[in-house]
Design a protein around this motif. Structure first.
Motif, PDB file in Angstrom:
ATOM      1  N   GLY A  30       0.798  -1.221   0.000  1.00  0.00           N
ATOM      2  CA  GLY A  30       0.000   0.000   0.000  1.00  0.00           C
ATOM      3  C   GLY A  30       0.829   1.269   0.000  1.00  0.00           C
ATOM      4  N   THR A  31       2.013   1.208   0.580  1.00  0.00           N
ATOM      5  CA  THR A  31       2.888   2.383   0.631  1.00  0.00           C
ATOM      6  C   THR A  31       3.735   2.535  -0.628  1.00  0.00           C
ATOM      7  OG1 THR A  31       4.681   1.121   1.636  1.00  0.00           O
ATOM      8  CG2 THR A  31       3.102   2.191   3.145  1.00  0.00           C
ATOM      9  N   GLY A  32       3.748   1.501  -1.476  1.00  0.00           N
ATOM     10  CA  GLY A  32       4.587   1.532  -2.674  1.00  0.00           C
ATOM     11  C   GLY A  32       6.009   1.053  -2.412  1.00  0.00           C
ATOM     12  N   GLY A  33       6.288   0.639  -1.189  1.00  0.00           N
ATOM     13  CA  GLY A  33       7.637   0.204  -0.845  1.00  0.00           C
ATOM     14  C   GLY A  33       8.109  -0.984  -1.661  1.00  0.00           C
ATOM     15  N   HIS A  34       7.225  -1.938  -1.891  1.00  0.00           N
ATOM     16  CA  HIS A  34       7.603  -3.114  -2.675  1.00  0.00           C
ATOM     17  C   HIS A  34       7.986  -2.703  -4.101  1.00  0.00           C
ATOM     18  CE1 HIS A  34       7.586  -7.181  -4.288  1.00  0.00           C
ATOM     19  NE2 HIS A  34       6.798  -6.740  -5.261  1.00  0.00           N
ATOM     20  N   ALA A  35       7.187  -1.855  -4.722  1.00  0.00           N
ATOM     21  CA  ALA A  35       7.460  -1.430  -6.105  1.00  0.00           C
ATOM     22  C   ALA A  35       8.795  -0.697  -6.193  1.00  0.00           C
ATOM     23  CB  ALA A  35       6.326  -0.546  -6.623  1.00  0.00           C
ATOM     24  N   VAL A  36       9.070   0.159  -5.242  1.00  0.00           N
ATOM     25  CA  VAL A  36      10.351   0.874  -5.235  1.00  0.00           C
ATOM     26  C   VAL A  36      11.508  -0.111  -5.104  1.00  0.00           C
ATOM     27  CG1 VAL A  36      11.801   2.469  -3.897  1.00  0.00           C
ATOM     28  CG2 VAL A  36       9.419   3.054  -4.378  1.00  0.00           C
ATOM     29  N   GLY A  37      11.372  -1.072  -4.188  1.00  0.00           N
ATOM     30  CA  GLY A  37      12.424  -2.067  -4.001  1.00  0.00           C
ATOM     31  C   GLY A  37      12.653  -2.907  -5.246  1.00  0.00           C
ATOM     32  N   MET A  38      11.576  -3.303  -5.909  1.00  0.00           N
ATOM     33  CA  MET A  38      11.715  -4.113  -7.125  1.00  0.00           C
ATOM     34  C   MET A  38      12.362  -3.309  -8.256  1.00  0.00           C
ATOM     35  SD  MET A  38      10.952  -7.103  -6.335  1.00  0.00           S
ATOM     36  CE  MET A  38      11.136  -7.751  -7.977  1.00  0.00           C
ATOM     37  N   ARG A  39      11.971  -2.061  -8.422  1.00  0.00           N
ATOM     38  CA  ARG A  39      12.593  -1.236  -9.469  1.00  0.00           C
ATOM     39  C   ARG A  39      14.084  -1.063  -9.206  1.00  0.00           C
ATOM     40  NH1 ARG A  39       7.548   1.660  -9.246  1.00  0.00           N
ATOM     41  NH2 ARG A  39       8.482   3.178  -7.839  1.00  0.00           N
ATOM     42  N   ARG A  40      14.456  -0.852  -7.954  1.00  0.00           N
ATOM     43  CA  ARG A  40      15.882  -0.719  -7.604  1.00  0.00           C
ATOM     44  C   ARG A  40      16.638  -2.013  -7.866  1.00  0.00           C
ATOM     45  NH1 ARG A  40      15.586   2.681  -1.947  1.00  0.00           N
ATOM     46  NH2 ARG A  40      15.121   4.695  -2.927  1.00  0.00           N
ATOM     47  N   LEU A  41      16.026  -3.144  -7.489  1.00  0.00           N
ATOM     48  CA  LEU A  41      16.672  -4.438  -7.715  1.00  0.00           C
ATOM     49  C   LEU A  41      16.880  -4.675  -9.207  1.00  0.00           C
ATOM     50  CD1 LEU A  41      17.759  -7.143  -6.695  1.00  0.00           C
ATOM     51  CD2 LEU A  41      15.387  -7.989  -6.710  1.00  0.00           C
ATOM     52  N   LEU A  42      15.859  -4.445 -10.023  1.00  0.00           N
ATOM     53  CA  LEU A  42      15.993  -4.659 -11.470  1.00  0.00           C
ATOM     54  C   LEU A  42      17.027  -3.717 -12.079  1.00  0.00           C
ATOM     55  CD1 LEU A  42      12.326  -5.337 -12.609  1.00  0.00           C
ATOM     56  CD2 LEU A  42      14.167  -6.980 -12.243  1.00  0.00           C
ATOM     57  N   ALA A  43      17.092  -2.485 -11.614  1.00  0.00           N
ATOM     58  CA  ALA A  43      18.099  -1.549 -12.120  1.00  0.00           C
ATOM     59  C   ALA A  43      19.510  -2.032 -11.763  1.00  0.00           C
ATOM     60  CB  ALA A  43      17.854  -0.146 -11.563  1.00  0.00           C
ATOM     61  N   ALA A  44      19.678  -2.561 -10.555  1.00  0.00           N
ATOM     62  CA  ALA A  44      20.987  -3.081 -10.146  1.00  0.00           C
ATOM     63  C   ALA A  44      21.360  -4.305 -10.983  1.00  0.00           C
ATOM     64  CB  ALA A  44      20.977  -3.435  -8.659  1.00  0.00           C
ATOM     65  N   ILE A  45      20.394  -5.170 -11.249  1.00  0.00           N
ATOM     66  CA  ILE A  45      20.652  -6.352 -12.085  1.00  0.00           C
ATOM     67  C   ILE A  45      21.045  -5.903 -13.487  1.00  0.00           C
ATOM     68  CG2 ILE A  45      19.595  -8.381 -13.160  1.00  0.00           C
ATOM     69  CD1 ILE A  45      17.806  -8.534 -10.562  1.00  0.00           C
ATOM     70  N   ARG A  46      20.360  -4.907 -14.023  1.00  0.00           N
ATOM     71  CA  ARG A  46      20.678  -4.392 -15.357  1.00  0.00           C
ATOM     72  C   ARG A  46      22.113  -3.841 -15.400  1.00  0.00           C
ATOM     73  NH1 ARG A  46      16.724  -1.028 -15.927  1.00  0.00           N
ATOM     74  NH2 ARG A  46      17.920   0.767 -15.244  1.00  0.00           N
ATOM     75  N   ARG A  47      22.474  -3.021 -14.407  1.00  0.00           N
ATOM     76  CA  ARG A  47      23.835  -2.451 -14.368  1.00  0.00           C
ATOM     77  C   ARG A  47      24.888  -3.558 -14.288  1.00  0.00           C
ATOM     78  NH1 ARG A  47      21.270   1.116 -10.939  1.00  0.00           N
ATOM     79  NH2 ARG A  47      22.039   0.024  -9.103  1.00  0.00           N
ATOM     80  N   THR A  48      24.687  -4.513 -13.405  1.00  0.00           N
ATOM     81  CA  THR A  48      25.651  -5.601 -13.236  1.00  0.00           C
ATOM     82  C   THR A  48      25.754  -6.444 -14.515  1.00  0.00           C
ATOM     83  OG1 THR A  48      25.258  -5.692 -10.865  1.00  0.00           O
ATOM     84  CG2 THR A  48      26.183  -7.662 -11.877  1.00  0.00           C
ATOM     85  N   SER A  49      24.622  -6.727 -15.131  1.00  0.00           N
ATOM     86  CA  SER A  49      24.595  -7.582 -16.316  1.00  0.00           C
ATOM     87  C   SER A  49      25.228  -6.914 -17.523  1.00  0.00           C
ATOM     88  CB  SER A  49      23.153  -7.958 -16.657  1.00  0.00           C
ATOM     89  OG  SER A  49      22.546  -8.635 -15.607  1.00  0.00           O
ATOM     90  N   GLU A  50      25.111  -5.605 -17.623  1.00  0.00           N
ATOM     91  CA  GLU A  50      25.646  -4.879 -18.783  1.00  0.00           C
ATOM     92  C   GLU A  50      27.122  -4.533 -18.645  1.00  0.00           C
ATOM     93  OE1 GLU A  50      22.919  -1.580 -19.174  1.00  0.00           O
ATOM     94  OE2 GLU A  50      21.481  -2.798 -20.305  1.00  0.00           O
ATOM     95  N   ARG A  51      27.679  -4.726 -17.451  1.00  0.00           N
ATOM     96  CA  ARG A  51      29.111  -4.470 -17.242  1.00  0.00           C
ATOM     97  C   ARG A  51      29.949  -5.480 -17.998  1.00  0.00           C
ATOM     98  NH1 ARG A  51      28.941  -4.403 -11.296  1.00  0.00           N
ATOM     99  NH2 ARG A  51      27.857  -2.457 -11.157  1.00  0.00           N
ATOM    100  N   PRO A  52      30.981  -5.012 -18.688  1.00  0.00           N
ATOM    101  CA  PRO A  52      31.881  -5.970 -19.369  1.00  0.00           C
ATOM    102  C   PRO A  52      32.549  -6.891 -18.337  1.00  0.00           C
ATOM    103  CG  PRO A  52      32.399  -3.682 -19.976  1.00  0.00           C
ATOM    104  CD  PRO A  52      31.400  -3.636 -18.872  1.00  0.00           C
ATOM    105  N   THR A  53      32.696  -8.165 -18.713  1.00  0.00           N
ATOM    106  CA  THR A  53      33.334  -9.111 -17.776  1.00  0.00           C
ATOM    107  C   THR A  53      34.819  -9.175 -17.990  1.00  0.00           C
ATOM    108  OG1 THR A  53      32.826 -10.903 -19.308  1.00  0.00           O
ATOM    109  CG2 THR A  53      31.297 -10.545 -17.478  1.00  0.00           C
TER     110      THR A  53
END
Length: 152
Positions: A129-152
């Motif tokens: 109801g507070t939107g906390g879950h949505a904020v957490g999920m968006r942050r998690l997906l953004a972190a996954i995107r950054r990590t995944s797009e980094r050259p290995t």
């Protein structure tokens, strides 16, 4: 493994400029990083999570656990299903990786949960109801995107 269906809550999606193997590695790395920190473990203990600490095989595979979650399905490059339970809720977090053109992967994160009783209803209002879950999920997906797009 068959799971009793839980009500659908929401779904968040991001497109990542990387192949499924890189996204899988990024997904696993960010989940480990995000949920294995001290605050996550303290929260898991506070709510009485069935899996309050890290355990099981690494890299993530069926039976692996970290605070609040146990890996139910691990199909590298395709799907990762996390299951959890605590005194206010039973829940699933399902990550699906899908091709989205050359060198691109769509990552979908679906949340399903049941919140039994008055305490469960209050917890749902607090988390969703507070939107906390949505904020957490968006942050998690953004972190996954950054990590995944980094050259290995």
């Amino acid at each position: 493994m068959q799971v009793d269906p839980l009500p659908h809550l929401d779904e968040h999606t991001t497109v990542i400029a990387a192949g499924a193997d890189a996204v899988w590695r990024g997904l696993c790395a960010e989940l480990e990083r995000s949920f294995s920190r001290a605050p996550a473990a303290a929260y898991a203990r506070l709510v009485g999570a069935a899996d309050p600490r890290q355990s099981g095989p690494r890299p993530l595979a069926e039976g692996s656990a970290f605070p609040g979650f146990r890996v139910l399905v691990a199909s590298p490059g395709e799907r990762l299903t996390l299951q959890g339970r605590h005194r206010f809720s039973s829940y699933l977090l399902i990550f699906r990786l899908e091709p989205d053109g050359p060198g691109r992967t769509r990552l979908r994160a679906e949340s399903r949960a049941a919140f039994p009783g008055r305490a469960g209803g209050a917890y749902r209002r607090l988390v969703f109801g507070t939107g906390g879950h949505a904020v957490g999920m968006r942050r998690l997906l953004a972190a996954i995107r950054r990590t995944s797009e980094r050259p290995t």
